[in-house]
Design an enzyme around this catalytic site. Sequence first.
Site, PDB file in Angstrom:
ATOM      1  N   ASN A 138     -13.667  -6.715   2.868  1.00 62.10           N
ATOM      2  CA  ASN A 138     -12.843  -7.926   2.810  1.00 62.10           C
ATOM      3  C   ASN A 138     -13.586  -9.132   3.385  1.00 62.10           C
ATOM      4  O   ASN A 138     -13.514 -10.235   2.839  1.00 62.10           O
ATOM      5  CB  ASN A 138     -11.526  -7.704   3.556  1.00 62.10           C
ATOM      6  CG  ASN A 138     -10.489  -7.033   2.660  1.00 62.10           C
ATOM      7  OD1 ASN A 138     -10.776  -6.708   1.519  1.00 62.10           O
ATOM      8  ND2 ASN A 138      -9.288  -6.838   3.160  1.00 62.10           N
TER       9      ASN A 138
ATOM     10  N   CYS B  66      -4.346 -10.422   3.413  1.00 56.31           N
ATOM     11  CA  CYS B  66      -5.479  -9.595   3.869  1.00 56.31           C
ATOM     12  C   CYS B  66      -6.673 -10.392   4.386  1.00 56.31           C
ATOM     13  O   CYS B  66      -7.062 -10.239   5.544  1.00 56.31           O
ATOM     14  CB  CYS B  66      -5.919  -8.679   2.749  1.00 56.31           C
ATOM     15  SG  CYS B  66      -4.574  -7.660   2.147  1.00 56.31           S
TER      16      CYS B  66
ATOM     17  N   VAL C 150       0.839  -1.196   0.000  1.00 57.51           N
ATOM     18  CA  VAL C 150       0.000   0.000   0.000  1.00 57.51           C
ATOM     19  C   VAL C 150       0.878   1.251   0.000  1.00 57.51           C
ATOM     20  O   VAL C 150       0.656   2.182  -0.776  1.00 57.51           O
ATOM     21  CB  VAL C 150      -0.951  -0.030   1.221  1.00 57.51           C
ATOM     22  CG1 VAL C 150      -1.683   1.284   1.371  1.00 57.51           C
ATOM     23  CG2 VAL C 150      -1.942  -1.176   1.077  1.00 57.51           C
TER      24      VAL C 150
HETATM   25  C1  UGA Z   1      -7.888  -8.264  -1.134  1.00 57.54           C
HETATM   26  C2  UGA Z   1      -9.084  -7.446  -1.647  1.00 57.54           C
HETATM   27  O1  UGA Z   1      -9.579  -8.027  -2.859  1.00 57.54           O
HETATM   28  C3  UGA Z   1      -8.699  -5.982  -1.879  1.00 57.54           C
HETATM   29  O2  UGA Z   1      -9.851  -5.229  -2.273  1.00 57.54           O
HETATM   30  C4  UGA Z   1      -8.120  -5.415  -0.588  1.00 57.54           C
HETATM   31  O3  UGA Z   1      -7.702  -4.070  -0.756  1.00 57.54           O
HETATM   32  C5  UGA Z   1      -6.932  -6.258  -0.166  1.00 57.54           C
HETATM   33  O4  UGA Z   1      -7.363  -7.623   0.044  1.00 57.54           O
HETATM   34  C6  UGA Z   1      -6.378  -5.687   1.118  1.00 57.54           C
HETATM   35  O5  UGA Z   1      -7.089  -5.672   2.117  1.00 57.54           O
HETATM   36  O6  UGA Z   1      -5.267  -5.123   1.091  1.00 57.54           O
HETATM   37  P1  UGA Z   1      -5.764  -9.448  -2.278  1.00 57.54           P
HETATM   38  O7  UGA Z   1      -5.592 -10.147  -0.977  1.00 57.54           O
HETATM   39  O8  UGA Z   1      -4.602  -8.794  -2.914  1.00 57.54           O
HETATM   40  O9  UGA Z   1      -6.897  -8.284  -2.163  1.00 57.54           O
HETATM   41  O10 UGA Z   1      -6.269 -10.523  -3.334  1.00 57.54           O
HETATM   42  P2  UGA Z   1      -7.629 -11.062  -3.973  1.00 57.54           P
HETATM   43  O11 UGA Z   1      -7.456 -11.056  -5.423  1.00 57.54           O
HETATM   44  O12 UGA Z   1      -8.823 -10.397  -3.441  1.00 57.54           O
HETATM   45  O13 UGA Z   1      -7.599 -12.591  -3.492  1.00 57.54           O
HETATM   46  C7  UGA Z   1      -7.640 -12.975  -2.130  1.00 57.54           C
HETATM   47  C8  UGA Z   1      -7.735 -14.477  -2.014  1.00 57.54           C
HETATM   48  O14 UGA Z   1      -8.995 -14.954  -2.439  1.00 57.54           O
HETATM   49  C9  UGA Z   1      -6.708 -15.232  -2.873  1.00 57.54           C
HETATM   50  O15 UGA Z   1      -6.257 -16.343  -2.150  1.00 57.54           O
HETATM   51  C10 UGA Z   1      -7.510 -15.666  -4.089  1.00 57.54           C
HETATM   52  O16 UGA Z   1      -6.994 -16.795  -4.722  1.00 57.54           O
HETATM   53  C11 UGA Z   1      -8.844 -15.968  -3.427  1.00 57.54           C
HETATM   54  N1  UGA Z   1      -9.980 -15.875  -4.368  1.00 57.54           N
HETATM   55  C12 UGA Z   1     -10.309 -14.695  -4.934  1.00 57.54           C
HETATM   56  C13 UGA Z   1     -10.752 -17.001  -4.631  1.00 57.54           C
HETATM   57  O17 UGA Z   1     -10.479 -18.117  -4.109  1.00 57.54           O
HETATM   58  N2  UGA Z   1     -11.818 -16.897  -5.458  1.00 57.54           N
HETATM   59  C14 UGA Z   1     -12.171 -15.722  -6.034  1.00 57.54           C
HETATM   60  O18 UGA Z   1     -13.164 -15.678  -6.771  1.00 57.54           O
HETATM   61  C15 UGA Z   1     -11.389 -14.587  -5.773  1.00 57.54           C
END
Ligand code: UGA
Length: 433
Positions: free
Chosen positions: A206, A258, A11
């Site tokens: 989140n 996160c 960030v």
């Molecule tokens: C997440 C949020 O999406 C952001 O909006 C937020 O700002 C961020 O946390 C934070 O709090 O800093 P991030 O952790 O980078 O972002 O990644 P995501 O793409 O959201 O994925 C999170 C987890 O969920 C990963 O393990 C991903 O593989 C999993 N996921 C995501 C799924 O299993 N299925 C999905 O449909 C989407």
Amino acid sequence: MRLTVIGTGFVGVVTSAVFAKFGNQVIGLDIDESKIATLNDGHAPFFEPQLDDLLQEALAAKTLTFTTDYQQAISEAQVIFIAVGTPSAPDGTADLRYVELATKAMAPHLKDGTIVALKSTVPPGTSNKVREILVSNTNKIFYVASLPEFLKEGSAVYDTLNPDRVVIGATEPQVIETLLQLHEPLSGKRIIISPESAQMAKYSANAYLAQRITFINQIANLCEKNGANIQEVIQAIGADARIGNHYWYPGLGYGGSCFPKDVKELAAYARSVGEADSLLVKIDELNDARIFNKMQEFGEAIGGFAGKSIAILGLSFKPNTNDMREAPSLKVIPYLLEQGATITAHDPQAMEEAKALLEGITYAADAYEAAKGAQVIMLLVEWSQLTNLDLRKLKARSNKQCCFIDTRNQYDPKLVVQAGFTYVGIGMKQVRL
Ligand code: UGA
């Protein structure tokens, strides 16, 4: 505007680089000298698409510098962002020690009228703590605001430049005015609310996304019992405009820096205010147990992992990042080793990081090398380099009998089976020729 960003994690670095791009004078501040040296050389201390280019542009334009010197960084700043880490304490609550340390350290150097904006994810009420620390350590006039961040790793630069919304948690009109002006070049709806609402909004967003993933994983479990296919189910329910078909592909559960932490922290916060019996606790438990449960099922489907040679494709927690925090590989690989399997793994970016965390496995230069002699190929992360593999070439390298376990449902089961594999996906029946 003169800005200072404390903390050079995802960030902090992205915020620094983006605001510098818009012509503000930005100083990034961190106590870690080696990170500061790397950043002043134009490199982020982690892999993030487009970020190095943005850093180099801003450094060359002299709108951005990085330092470890609080006096230099704080004394002229009009807005100070606190973007330090907030790890979870052992009881799941947010550990605010770095927020408190940064606040104490900045206090003696503040000038009158500075806005201190919290970007770190913190529980509601933290603005008051920050205010109290500042009051005890400076006589200057200051304002505290909350500016939660919604970027995703792997698309952090894009997300920051193209936000859906800019949430400004502030009450004083002149603070709101300054922060609106600062965010002027960004798209997205402006949402002006209290700092407490902004902090609740960050945790709730989140937690909602995490529960959505947990929900679809639960439905996937049911599909495996009855012959339904989760991808078809998503297609059908996603057509309901109230639900949508985005952001809930199933898998081994959510990971990263996160969701696991924020769900636990919100659950701990709920407990602390007398809401012990919360949905959040269940989401966290289900997600925590998921990998172990799925690995047991996969093991049963293929007659056990003992003595098997397994290719693991993808080690980071998700694509386009080398971040290993709460990556599925960190649970999957130790489990397989314990079962007596031999592992060869590949990841497009995270192998160096993985080597520090995962011992007793071999690392391969690409997916085809990892697949050499494999009896099982397990896709853990949907990197584009791993989701467009030549299945026949992969099969030619692997063992005669090889099962392809697609934990991200990235491949068409029919094509995988036609290439000569047995296919195991998530939320559907195993497919054989
Ligand atoms: C997440 C949020 O999406 C952001 O909006 C937020 O700002 C961020 O946390 C934070 O709090 O800093 P991030 O952790 O980078 O972002 O990644 P995501 O793409 O959201 O994925 C999170 C987890 O969920 C990963 O393990 C991903 O593989 C999993 N996921 C995501 C799924 O299993 N299925 C999905 O449909 C989407």
